[in-house]
Design a protein around this motif. Sequence first.
Motif, PDB file in Angstrom:
ATOM      1  N   ALA A  55      42.117  31.714  39.333  1.00  0.00           N
ATOM      2  CA  ALA A  55      43.275  32.688  39.228  1.00  0.00           C
ATOM      3  C   ALA A  55      42.473  34.072  38.712  1.00  0.00           C
ATOM      4  CB  ALA A  55      44.005  32.144  38.137  1.00  0.00           C
ATOM      5  N   GLU A  56      41.366  34.279  38.023  1.00  0.00           N
ATOM      6  CA  GLU A  56      40.896  35.144  37.765  1.00  0.00           C
ATOM      7  C   GLU A  56      40.184  35.977  38.790  1.00  0.00           C
ATOM      8  OE1 GLU A  56      37.985  34.389  34.510  1.00  0.00           O
ATOM      9  OE2 GLU A  56      39.487  33.836  32.888  1.00  0.00           O
ATOM     10  N   ALA A  57      39.563  35.228  39.878  1.00  0.00           N
ATOM     11  CA  ALA A  57      39.073  35.692  40.984  1.00  0.00           C
ATOM     12  C   ALA A  57      39.947  36.362  41.756  1.00  0.00           C
ATOM     13  CB  ALA A  57      38.307  34.571  41.862  1.00  0.00           C
ATOM     14  N   ARG A  58      41.353  35.707  41.930  1.00  0.00           N
ATOM     15  CA  ARG A  58      42.576  36.266  42.707  1.00  0.00           C
ATOM     16  C   ARG A  58      42.817  37.699  42.078  1.00  0.00           C
ATOM     17  NH1 ARG A  58      46.985  32.018  42.311  1.00  0.00           N
ATOM     18  NH2 ARG A  58      48.003  33.546  43.245  1.00  0.00           N
ATOM     19  N   TYR A  59      42.865  37.736  40.681  1.00  0.00           N
ATOM     20  CA  TYR A  59      43.027  38.853  40.082  1.00  0.00           C
ATOM     21  C   TYR A  59      42.177  39.958  40.398  1.00  0.00           C
ATOM     22  CZ  TYR A  59      43.154  42.364  36.614  1.00  0.00           C
ATOM     23  OH  TYR A  59      43.104  43.644  36.057  1.00  0.00           O
ATOM     24  N   LEU A  60      40.934  39.665  40.558  1.00  0.00           N
ATOM     25  CA  LEU A  60      39.927  40.726  40.770  1.00  0.00           C
ATOM     26  C   LEU A  60      40.077  41.149  42.128  1.00  0.00           C
ATOM     27  CD1 LEU A  60      37.040  39.065  39.046  1.00  0.00           C
ATOM     28  CD2 LEU A  60      38.186  41.304  38.441  1.00  0.00           C
ATOM     29  N   THR A  61      40.565  40.188  43.110  1.00  0.00           N
ATOM     30  CA  THR A  61      40.687  40.616  44.665  1.00  0.00           C
ATOM     31  C   THR A  61      41.847  41.581  44.739  1.00  0.00           C
ATOM     32  OG1 THR A  61      40.021  38.424  45.148  1.00  0.00           O
ATOM     33  CG2 THR A  61      41.109  39.351  46.811  1.00  0.00           C
ATOM     34  N   ILE A  62      43.034  41.092  43.952  1.00  0.00           N
ATOM     35  CA  ILE A  62      44.393  42.210  44.101  1.00  0.00           C
ATOM     36  C   ILE A  62      43.849  43.560  43.676  1.00  0.00           C
ATOM     37  CG2 ILE A  62      46.517  42.514  43.138  1.00  0.00           C
ATOM     38  CD1 ILE A  62      46.976  39.547  43.018  1.00  0.00           C
ATOM     39  N   VAL A  63      42.947  43.588  42.641  1.00  0.00           N
ATOM     40  CA  VAL A  63      42.407  45.156  42.045  1.00  0.00           C
ATOM     41  C   VAL A  63      41.374  45.534  42.894  1.00  0.00           C
ATOM     42  CG1 VAL A  63      43.611  44.519  39.939  1.00  0.00           C
ATOM     43  CG2 VAL A  63      41.176  44.186  40.087  1.00  0.00           C
ATOM     44  N   GLY A  64      40.740  45.071  43.829  1.00  0.00           N
ATOM     45  CA  GLY A  64      39.817  45.434  44.612  1.00  0.00           C
ATOM     46  C   GLY A  64      38.352  45.374  43.957  1.00  0.00           C
ATOM     47  N   ARG A  65      38.044  44.506  43.133  1.00  0.00           N
ATOM     48  CA  ARG A  65      36.981  44.291  42.667  1.00  0.00           C
ATOM     49  C   ARG A  65      36.474  43.135  43.260  1.00  0.00           C
ATOM     50  NH1 ARG A  65      38.823  44.652  36.555  1.00  0.00           N
ATOM     51  NH2 ARG A  65      36.744  43.645  35.818  1.00  0.00           N
ATOM     52  N   TYR A  66      36.039  43.283  44.713  1.00  0.00           N
ATOM     53  CA  TYR A  66      35.751  42.225  45.352  1.00  0.00           C
ATOM     54  C   TYR A  66      34.435  41.337  45.196  1.00  0.00           C
ATOM     55  CZ  TYR A  66      39.301  44.590  48.206  1.00  0.00           C
ATOM     56  OH  TYR A  66      40.527  45.167  48.447  1.00  0.00           O
ATOM     57  N   GLU A  67      33.313  42.210  44.641  1.00  0.00           N
ATOM     58  CA  GLU A  67      32.125  41.476  44.411  1.00  0.00           C
ATOM     59  C   GLU A  67      32.290  40.352  43.191  1.00  0.00           C
ATOM     60  OE1 GLU A  67      29.728  41.346  46.133  1.00  0.00           O
ATOM     61  OE2 GLU A  67      30.572  42.625  47.660  1.00  0.00           O
ATOM     62  N   GLU A  68      32.908  41.121  42.159  1.00  0.00           N
ATOM     63  CA  GLU A  68      33.225  40.089  41.038  1.00  0.00           C
ATOM     64  C   GLU A  68      33.996  39.226  41.450  1.00  0.00           C
ATOM     65  OE1 GLU A  68      34.345  42.229  37.365  1.00  0.00           O
ATOM     66  OE2 GLU A  68      34.278  44.143  38.556  1.00  0.00           O
ATOM     67  N   ALA A  69      35.039  38.949  42.211  1.00  0.00           N
ATOM     68  CA  ALA A  69      36.000  38.106  42.562  1.00  0.00           C
ATOM     69  C   ALA A  69      34.790  36.981  43.306  1.00  0.00           C
ATOM     70  CB  ALA A  69      37.037  38.629  43.546  1.00  0.00           C
ATOM     71  N   LEU A  70      34.276  37.627  44.222  1.00  0.00           N
ATOM     72  CA  LEU A  70      33.399  36.465  45.137  1.00  0.00           C
ATOM     73  C   LEU A  70      32.524  35.616  43.907  1.00  0.00           C
ATOM     74  CD1 LEU A  70      32.741  38.698  48.181  1.00  0.00           C
ATOM     75  CD2 LEU A  70      33.950  36.686  48.077  1.00  0.00           C
ATOM     76  N   ARG A  71      31.909  36.308  43.116  1.00  0.00           N
ATOM     77  CA  ARG A  71      31.001  35.725  42.189  1.00  0.00           C
ATOM     78  C   ARG A  71      31.750  34.487  41.450  1.00  0.00           C
ATOM     79  NH1 ARG A  71      28.429  40.536  41.312  1.00  0.00           N
ATOM     80  NH2 ARG A  71      29.667  41.147  39.494  1.00  0.00           N
ATOM     81  N   LEU A  72      33.060  34.818  41.131  1.00  0.00           N
ATOM     82  CA  LEU A  72      33.775  34.041  40.211  1.00  0.00           C
ATOM     83  C   LEU A  72      34.462  32.911  41.125  1.00  0.00           C
ATOM     84  CD1 LEU A  72      36.482  35.571  37.828  1.00  0.00           C
ATOM     85  CD2 LEU A  72      34.442  34.054  37.429  1.00  0.00           C
ATOM     86  N   PHE A  73      34.648  33.003  42.438  1.00  0.00           N
ATOM     87  CA  PHE A  73      34.995  32.000  43.484  1.00  0.00           C
ATOM     88  C   PHE A  73      33.779  30.900  43.735  1.00  0.00           C
ATOM     89  CE2 PHE A  73      38.037  34.818  45.429  1.00  0.00           C
ATOM     90  CZ  PHE A  73      39.207  34.198  45.245  1.00  0.00           C
ATOM     91  N   ARG A  74      32.713  31.416  43.632  1.00  0.00           N
ATOM     92  CA  ARG A  74      31.295  30.591  43.805  1.00  0.00           C
ATOM     93  C   ARG A  74      31.302  29.851  42.561  1.00  0.00           C
ATOM     94  NH1 ARG A  74      29.415  35.305  47.156  1.00  0.00           N
ATOM     95  NH2 ARG A  74      28.730  36.130  45.281  1.00  0.00           N
ATOM     96  N   LYS A  75      31.581  30.462  41.224  1.00  0.00           N
ATOM     97  CA  LYS A  75      31.564  29.813  39.975  1.00  0.00           C
ATOM     98  C   LYS A  75      32.444  28.595  40.226  1.00  0.00           C
ATOM     99  CE  LYS A  75      31.103  30.555  35.137  1.00  0.00           C
ATOM    100  NZ  LYS A  75      31.217  31.431  34.135  1.00  0.00           N
ATOM    101  N   SER A  76      33.615  29.057  40.397  1.00  0.00           N
ATOM    102  CA  SER A  76      34.473  27.797  40.441  1.00  0.00           C
ATOM    103  C   SER A  76      34.388  26.785  41.367  1.00  0.00           C
ATOM    104  CB  SER A  76      35.758  28.659  40.437  1.00  0.00           C
ATOM    105  OG  SER A  76      36.229  28.876  41.865  1.00  0.00           O
ATOM    106  N   ASP A  77      33.769  27.158  42.597  1.00  0.00           N
ATOM    107  CA  ASP A  77      33.504  26.087  43.476  1.00  0.00           C
ATOM    108  C   ASP A  77      32.559  25.100  42.960  1.00  0.00           C
ATOM    109  OD1 ASP A  77      33.910  25.360  46.213  1.00  0.00           O
ATOM    110  OD2 ASP A  77      31.910  25.929  46.583  1.00  0.00           O
ATOM    111  N   SER A  78      31.551  25.758  42.191  1.00  0.00           N
ATOM    112  CA  SER A  78      30.276  25.124  41.585  1.00  0.00           C
ATOM    113  C   SER A  78      31.027  24.068  40.745  1.00  0.00           C
ATOM    114  CB  SER A  78      29.106  25.866  41.300  1.00  0.00           C
ATOM    115  OG  SER A  78      28.727  26.743  42.247  1.00  0.00           O
ATOM    116  N   LEU A  79      31.727  24.619  39.801  1.00  0.00           N
ATOM    117  CA  LEU A  79      32.299  23.964  38.750  1.00  0.00           C
ATOM    118  C   LEU A  79      33.255  22.727  39.165  1.00  0.00           C
ATOM    119  CD1 LEU A  79      32.825  23.410  35.626  1.00  0.00           C
ATOM    120  CD2 LEU A  79      34.500  25.076  35.554  1.00  0.00           C
TER     121      LEU A  79
END
Length: 510
Positions: free
Chosen positions: A235-259
């Motif tokens: 959900a946080e990564a989706r938020y970062l995607t909406i506001v255009g902070r893509y690199e942060e979003a992708l890091r969170l996506f990878r972290k969520s994936d690992s978790l």
Amino acid sequence: MARVDSAERAGVFTETTANLIRSNVYGAMGKTRLAVYYGEQIKHSPELRSKDVNYYSALLQLTSLLTKNGDWGKAIHLADELIADADKGGMDGQMALRIKSRALTVKGDCEKNMGHPEEAERYYLDGIDLMMGVTEPKDYWIADALVVAVVETTEFYLEQDLPQKALPLIAKGDTARARMTRCPDMPENILNARSSILTINQALNYAANGLFDKAEALYLKHRQAPNPSPYDLVAEARYLTIVGRYEEALRLFRKSDSLYLARGSSINNSYIDNYMMSQYKALQKAGRTREAMVYADRMRHLSDSIHLEERKMDMEQQEVIRQKEAEITSRRHSLAVHRIGLLSAIVIILLVGYLLVRARKYNKALEAKNRSLYQEIQQREKAEAEERKALQERPAETLTQSQQLYRRLCELMNNPDVFTDPDTNQDTLASLAGTNRTYVYDALRECAGVTPTDFINGYRLRYAARLLATTSDSVALIAELCGLPRRTFYRLFDEAFSMSPSDYRKAAKK
């Protein structure tokens, strides 16, 4: 599960209690068919019916399982039964409203999955309106119904790209949070979890509406929550995607994936839809097209693997169900023999035979009806093809300008590459025919009585029908090959041929 079986045989658990546990456990394991099977076993249990709260909670759980299993019609039917029960009276007023609200939310989910957004919206909003009237909930399960309805409705609007409609739900989410806080005996962990879900849900809502300052404040608040789950991170990564902070979003996506994987969660279609698809969209928006394409291939291969695994699991679950039903039949038969004797056994055999005959007659009647429909479709297609052929053979000088353009459009559609392209539309036809979109529209309305969209979809559906009749490809693949989204394809096919793609294939191959 072996211990549950033993406890039931020893009389520690009743059959109803054992089946309730089995349904919950199989649901948690992702074995939805078995979960539904055992859930339906307790649907009319007098033992559970005497305990209103547990009974209706079990049935609401069953509607969720049916929805997850794609049995949307059965889920809607059960939800309607729950609503009718609640309207009869005789139960606590707040509990009746909670049951109706949750049932309406389930109906909204089903209508959304079936591609009926207007009906889905109506059910979602009705579910919210019911719970808004409960200003002082007696327990947290009552208040929780409003939280679920608000979150589900917000997600629906964001999925439909209608963020402006979601904005008024912010205040209702605040109301839900306040009511949960006032609930007596509210467990702190549930309050924190629900509050966290509302917070990030509201952040997404504000961000989608361009209210970035308010969104950022809620996002930062959500980040302070301890022990975030994979859902929280996504959900946080989706938020970062909406506001255009893509690199942060992708890091969170990878972290969520690992978790998610570290917790041993299953890799299924829900994982692809909720985790991988969001990451794919973030890669696209970040302009990392090559990575997005690689990721799309990974999703496609993973989806194919999951489909094969689900088919295998489905067969295994069906075998378990057959064995269980055989066991139940055997037990009942033995009891009947001991109590009543040979006469009861004969009655059971006759009854089973009667039911088999009825089922066979019903199946034959359904097959005959579908076959008749198929033949009518073939005759209609043949007549339309002859009309197009006759138009092609007429001298150009005898045709009006609209007829000449219509003939040209039909010629273009002889190439499947034209209509199977998902992006083909009225402008595409105009460009290929060397004219403008208005002439295309007028020619199709005058000569065929259809809109450009209907004209294109007609060719797509006829192409899909040929593939269904001549190949063993999956319906999902055929929908993709003819250029239509899966849900849209099912709806249009049913409207055009008055049967499902699967029934069409059976009728065609008879």
